[in-house]
Design a protein around this motif. Structure first.
Motif: not given
Length: 296
Positions: A114-117, A119-120
């Motif tokens: 999950d790219e968003a995970y 990045k976060k």
């Protein structure tokens, strides 16, 4: 979806990394970096791992992590893992800054797809001393597979974690994570192992290896390098070119695969005792070096 289809998809979507006979790579997997608690299997080998990683950084190697680098089944977030092994992540950051870091997700860190995970949680960290956020792995991407493609011979080395051939740990990884957190992690202190893990279950290990080899036979016998089972594998030329780099949670040692000067080798780092009783960390060659071209 069958293991064949999962492996083919990982190959199709893999990140391509060009290399030649001057390139140098170190491949580790299954570090299972934890929070330094009783359940953190990596903690016993962290000094060995850090010493080896520093050696490879100073000698201009590129670092490939073939899945399960972070233990995100036993731990609910990356932050306590980072705090427990901050010196290691700072060194990995140096690889990243010099474009020498290639990361693959496995079943125990599958959230990294999950790219968003990513990045976060991995882009930055809070430094209490300075009371501000600092960059960590800004812009990093995790992949299901990486292909090292030789610039001259066009030979491909396909790297993926290997859990694609493990139906339970790929399809039902969330259930596996739940069971580890509520059941197997507390029982680990009593020496009771998770029977769903191929690293702890020999019958499952053999099944996983057989499925990967079957896929290789059906796909032009591409050189394939995996982790997941924790069992080092180094074939002879002429055999099915199936490699496994082992793990970083062996008792008192870590294993990996080196690629250098157009050769491939299986190596081990461990603590050894000198004649005067002092301890040192040493690199031991287990198999190879063998010319990559011999596996064409």
């Amino acid at each position: 979806m069958s293991s064949n289809l999962r492996l083919s998809r990982a190959y199709k979507n893999a990140k391509i990394v060009p290399f030649d006979d001057t390139s140098k790579f170190i491949l580790f997997s299954d570090c299972h970096r934890g929070d330094n608690s009783f359940a953190d299997e990596f903690a016993n080998n962290r000094n060995i791992y850090y010493h080896a990683l520093k050696h490879y950084y100073n000698n201009d190697f590129q670092y490939c992590e073939i899945g399960d680098g972070d233990e995100l089944w036993e731990n609910r977030s990356f932050e306590p893992i980072f705090e427990a092994h901050k010196n290691i992540y700072r060194l990995l950051r140096q690889f990243h800054l010099h474009n020498r870091l290639h990361m693959i997700w496995g079943n125990h860190d599958m959230v990294y797809k999950d790219e968003a995970y990513v990045k976060k949680h991995l882009s930055s960290y809070f430094e209490p001393i300075d009371n501000k956020d600092k960059e960590l792995f800004e812009g990093i991407t995790y992949n299901e597979g990486v292909i090292l493609k030789h610039k001259d011979t066009k030979q491909e080395l396909f790297m993926t974690h290997g859990h694609q051939a493990d139906w339970w740990n790929y399809t039902f990884w969330r259930w596996g994570r739940f069971l580890v957190r509520v059941l197997w992690k507390p029982l680990q202190v009593w020496g009771i192992a998770d029977p769903t893990s191929p690293a702890k279950n020999y019958k499952e290990l053999i099944k996983v290896e057989r499925r990967i080899k079957r896929w290789m036979v059906q796909n032009q016998l591409r050189v394939t390098i995996v982790g997941h089972t924790h069992r080092p594998r180094f074939p002879e030329p002429g055999d099915i070119p199936f490699f496994n780099d082992g793990s970083c949670v062996h008792p008192r040692s870590i294993t990996g695969i080196e690629i250098e000067n157009g050769n491939i080798s299986l190596i081990k780092w461990q603590i050894a005792t000198k004649d005067d009783g002092t301890l040192q960390i040493v690199r031991i060659l287990l198999e190879g070096p063998q010319k990559l071209i011999d596996y064409e």
